[in-house]
Design an enzyme around this catalytic site. Structure first.
Site, PDB file in Angstrom:
ATOM      1  N   SER A 171     -31.367 -42.515  35.418  1.00 43.39           N
ATOM      2  CA  SER A 171     -30.574 -43.642  34.929  1.00 43.39           C
ATOM      3  C   SER A 171     -29.302 -43.063  34.328  1.00 43.39           C
ATOM      4  CB  SER A 171     -31.363 -44.393  33.848  1.00 43.39           C
ATOM      5  OG  SER A 171     -30.530 -45.234  33.077  1.00 43.39           O
ATOM      6  N   TYR A 230     -36.496 -44.158  25.898  1.00 42.67           N
ATOM      7  CA  TYR A 230     -36.054 -44.322  27.288  1.00 42.67           C
ATOM      8  C   TYR A 230     -35.021 -43.250  27.634  1.00 42.67           C
ATOM      9  CZ  TYR A 230     -34.040 -46.623  31.407  1.00 42.67           C
ATOM     10  OH  TYR A 230     -33.578 -46.911  32.670  1.00 42.67           O
TER      11      TYR A 230
END
Length: 309
Positions: free
Chosen positions: A148, A161
């Site tokens: 990501s 995350y």
């Protein structure tokens, strides 16, 4: 079957989390390139919709494998099932992940275990399960780990995350050097905002994982957060860019063009943090050896510890 020809025609790919979102976009782009597919899934309705897409295209049906990517025995069995079905496996795309956010200073052990277990542990399980089979196969082969933009850009609500995506980035950038001698390509893909249902991850916390330390988020708050994803890139475009990056043997695949200002700021901040002083000759020599070793590794040479001193 697809009438496309190219370097990936007939290659067998296994994609995790492949019946929704980016995983589905990858699967569709791969199918259009003539690849044969094994796809992991969790939800039966999503699997059925994906099967319908393949049928509508007249493509070979994928081998669908129900899999929790944190299940190591299940992952090993999936790898064997793919090889038993197709004979070989050439491409691994570790895509499955959860997008769960909250203030890191309030996180519980369970929050760490879940998010890291899926986002980093799932990649590890894919590599350990599939790399022996990729090494035993012939021809063009590739590993793609989907991280990501959080692998570069931290955020106040995304600490765990972000940590998981930084971990995937570091692992993949190192793994590339180890796979080169085997003739296996390796790419890190860092997508940004994509039109997916990733925002629903917080609603899918597994039973038995333990209590969260994050404040409870209402359905309305999550739905409002989800409206941002409606502005995202089409998952098929992400999948197509991953395919192009694999073809070009790119180590880093960035799919979204809007992050130039962020990378300029990272570069400026990093350079400004370097001490303005001369380094001793001994340290300069060691770092030059490291740079040369990395270039040699990327060309397919096996690097030993002795090469670094």
């Amino acid at each position: 079957m697809s009438n496309q020809t190219g370097p990936w025609q007939g290659r067998v790919a296994f994609v995790t989390g492949a019946v929704t979102g980016i995983g589905l976009g990858v699967a569709q782009a791969f199918a259009d390139a003539g690849m044969r597919l094994a796809l992991s899934y969790r939800n039966e309705d999503d699997k059925a919709r994906t099967a319908q897409w393949f049928a509508g295209k007249g493509y070979e049906q994928p081998l669908f494998i129900k899999l929790d990517v944190t299940d190591r025995d299940g992952f090993a069995a999936a790898a064997q099932q793919v090889v038993d079905h197709f004979g070989e496996v050439h491409v691994l795309v570790n895509n499955a992940g959860v997008s769960v956010f909250g203030p890191t200073d309030e996180a519980s052990y369970a929050d760490y275990d879940w998010i890291m277990g899926v986002n980093f542990g799932g990649v590890v399980n894919g590599l350990v399960s599939f790399l022996p089979h990729l090494k035993a196969s012939q021809g063009r082969r590739h590993v793609v780990n989907v991280a990501s933009m959080a692998a570069f850009l931290p955020g106040p609500q995304a600490g765990i995350y972000t940590a998981s995506k930084f971990a995937v980035r570091g692992l993949t950038e190192s793994l590339r050097y180890n796979l080169a001698p085997h003739g296996i390509g390796c790419s890190l893909c860092c997508p940004a905002l994509t039109r997916t249902n990733a925002w629903t991850s917080a609603l899918k916390r597994p039973d038995g994982i333990g209590n969260s330390g994050f404040p409870e988020t209402s359905q309305a708050q999550l739905e409002q957060f989800g409206t941002a994803f409606e502005e995202g890139m089409d998952p098929y475009e992400v999948g197509s860019k991953i395919l192009a990056g694999m073809t070009a043997q790119d180590g880093l695949i960035l799919t979204h063009p809007e992050h130039g200002p962020d990378f300029e700021e990272i570069h400026e901040r990093t350079m400004a943090a370097l001490p303005q002083e001369d380094a001793p000759e001994g340290r300069l020599r060691i770092e030059q050896l490291r740079r040369e070793a990395m270039k040699a590794a990327e060309q397919g040479l096996v690097i030993e510890l002795d090469d670094l001193t």
